[in-house]
Design a protein around this motif. Structure first.
Motif, mmCIF file in Angstrom:
data_model
loop_
_atom_site.group_PDB
_atom_site.id
_atom_site.type_symbol
_atom_site.label_atom_id
_atom_site.label_comp_id
_atom_site.label_asym_id
_atom_site.label_seq_id
_atom_site.Cartn_x
_atom_site.Cartn_y
_atom_site.Cartn_z
ATOM 1 N N ASN A 42 0.822 -1.278 0.111
ATOM 2 C CA ASN A 42 0.003 0.147 -0.029
ATOM 3 C C ASN A 42 0.766 1.301 -0.005
ATOM 4 O O ASN A 42 0.500 2.329 0.186
ATOM 5 C CB ASN A 42 -0.770 0.097 1.202
ATOM 6 N N ALA B 236 -15.225 -3.021 -6.554
ATOM 7 C CA ALA B 236 -14.478 -2.190 -5.382
ATOM 8 C C ALA B 236 -15.479 -1.642 -4.556
ATOM 9 O O ALA B 236 -14.981 -1.413 -3.291
ATOM 10 C CB ALA B 236 -13.846 -1.059 -6.582
ATOM 11 N N GLU C 109 -16.195 -4.150 -1.673
ATOM 12 C CA GLU C 109 -14.962 -4.028 -0.856
ATOM 13 C C GLU C 109 -14.724 -2.769 0.067
ATOM 14 O O GLU C 109 -14.454 -2.992 1.098
ATOM 15 C CB GLU C 109 -13.708 -4.309 -1.756
ATOM 16 N N ALA C 110 -15.372 -1.566 -0.459
ATOM 17 C CA ALA C 110 -15.361 -0.515 0.163
ATOM 18 C C ALA C 110 -16.316 -0.735 1.470
ATOM 19 O O ALA C 110 -15.981 0.012 2.458
ATOM 20 C CB ALA C 110 -15.576 0.961 -0.674
ATOM 21 N N GLY D 14 -14.707 -2.566 3.874
ATOM 22 C CA GLY D 14 -13.603 -2.018 4.458
ATOM 23 C C GLY D 14 -14.008 -0.830 5.596
ATOM 24 O O GLY D 14 -13.924 -0.778 6.561
ATOM 25 N N LYS E 179 -9.350 -5.127 4.490
ATOM 26 C CA LYS E 179 -8.753 -5.755 3.562
ATOM 27 C C LYS E 179 -9.084 -4.928 2.467
ATOM 28 O O LYS E 179 -10.122 -4.679 1.798
ATOM 29 C CB LYS E 179 -9.411 -7.141 3.256
ATOM 30 N N TRP E 180 -8.055 -4.515 1.832
ATOM 31 C CA TRP E 180 -8.197 -3.509 0.820
ATOM 32 C C TRP E 180 -7.280 -4.032 -0.376
ATOM 33 O O TRP E 180 -5.809 -3.924 -0.373
ATOM 34 C CB TRP E 180 -7.388 -1.786 1.236
ATOM 35 N N SER E 181 -7.777 -4.340 -1.470
ATOM 36 C CA SER E 181 -6.853 -5.116 -2.589
ATOM 37 C C SER E 181 -5.954 -4.002 -3.459
ATOM 38 O O SER E 181 -5.277 -4.056 -4.119
ATOM 39 C CB SER E 181 -8.029 -5.575 -3.722
ATOM 40 N N PRO F 39 -4.954 0.258 -2.650
ATOM 41 C CA PRO F 39 -5.200 1.621 -2.001
ATOM 42 C C PRO F 39 -6.033 2.716 -2.593
ATOM 43 O O PRO F 39 -6.657 3.583 -1.896
ATOM 44 C CB PRO F 39 -3.510 2.080 -1.828
ATOM 45 N N ILE G 26 -8.892 2.181 -3.442
ATOM 46 C CA ILE G 26 -10.458 1.801 -3.035
ATOM 47 C C ILE G 26 -10.419 2.518 -1.636
ATOM 48 O O ILE G 26 -11.350 3.271 -1.144
ATOM 49 C CB ILE G 26 -10.639 0.230 -2.990
ATOM 50 N N TYR G 27 -9.331 2.466 -0.826
ATOM 51 C CA TYR G 27 -9.398 2.883 0.485
ATOM 52 C C TYR G 27 -9.495 4.358 0.326
ATOM 53 O O TYR G 27 -10.460 5.057 1.074
ATOM 54 C CB TYR G 27 -8.073 2.701 1.418
ATOM 55 N N ILE H 299 -2.010 3.389 3.590
ATOM 56 C CA ILE H 299 -3.146 3.370 4.490
ATOM 57 C C ILE H 299 -2.819 3.489 5.844
ATOM 58 O O ILE H 299 -2.033 2.641 6.591
ATOM 59 C CB ILE H 299 -4.229 1.967 4.060
#
Length: 231
Positions: free
Chosen positions: A8, A95, A98-99, A102, A113-115, A117, A119-120, A158
């Motif tokens: 990340n 995504a 996932e967000a 997250g 869990k962030w595939s 960065p 997305i975070y 992150i």
């Protein structure tokens, strides 16, 4: 080539020359004369310097992914082609879910869990709405935020999560209640024992957390059940 320990953490610093040399050498071993015909007239030092600068911000894991993908390619890639091999395009819907998971994890004081960065960093300004609106309601803003982040090409690390405080009056589920709820989920097939590549694993994980008595936002549980119910 060693992978970066924290994928990340991406910077604009050029890749080390040793990395690029190993990358190009692996292409030479893979393609032989095809590689020398494509790059043979270019100065090695110029090639290493240019590729190193253009691949700034790519993690070791991403470079490794690009090299592994060469096994399916008949010809050595150009630099733009290799970049695409390193970074798989993000699907905005995948995504989004996932967000959502997250954001819920961050609210519970977990890293999440962030595939990727991006997305975070796209999720954080929309964290409240991700937890309180449906996908159709937030989709335009989510896609705009995600694409804006992807265009940046590099992202800060992150940060660790803040310590989560228990909600006022929150009671704990007993061990027996949690075990019974998990048995019910296994019986209905919502929770699977196999550790295969399950695209709905995020949803199953949310329901497992809920069954174990952990704090799960109602909308997160609803999203998870909707995802499980969708063929």
């Amino acid at each position: 080539m060693n992978a970066v320990t924290n994928p990340n953490l991406l910077t604009s610093t050029p890749l080390p020359a040793s990395w690029v040399e190993k990358l190009l050498h692996e292409m030479l071993l893979t393609y032989g004369k095809k590689f020398t015909d494509q790059w043979g007239s270019t100065s090695t030092d110029d090639l290493v310097a240019y590729w190193g600068a253009q691949l700034a911000g790519y993690s070791g894991a991403e470079i490794r992914h690009g090299l592994d993908a060469l096994a399916t390619k008949d010809w050595p890639p150009t630099l733009p082609e290799f970049k695409k091999l390193c970074r798989r395009p993000l699907d905005s819907t995948t995504a989004y879910y996932e967000a959502v998971a997250g954001v819920q994890a961050r609210a519970a004081g977990e890293y999440g869990k962030w595939s990727h960065p991006a997305i975070y960093w796209a999720a954080m300004p929309l964290a409240f709405d991700l937890g309180n609106q449906t996908y159709s309601q937030i989709k335009p803003r989510w896609e705009a935020a995600l694409f804006e982040q992807m265009d940046k090409g590099e992202w800060p690390e992150i940060p660790p999560p803040m310590v989560a405080l228990p909600a006022p009056g929150k009671t704990k589920t007993t061990r027996e209640e949690a075990a019974q709820r998990l048995r019910e989920l296994h019986a209905t097939g919502i929770v699977k024992d196999s550790a295969g590549n399950d695209p709905k694993r995020w949803a199953r994980r949310i329901l497992e957390r809920e069954a174990a008595g952990e704090h799960v936002l109602p909308i997160q549980a609803r999203f998870a059940r909707e995802a499980i119910a969708t063929p």
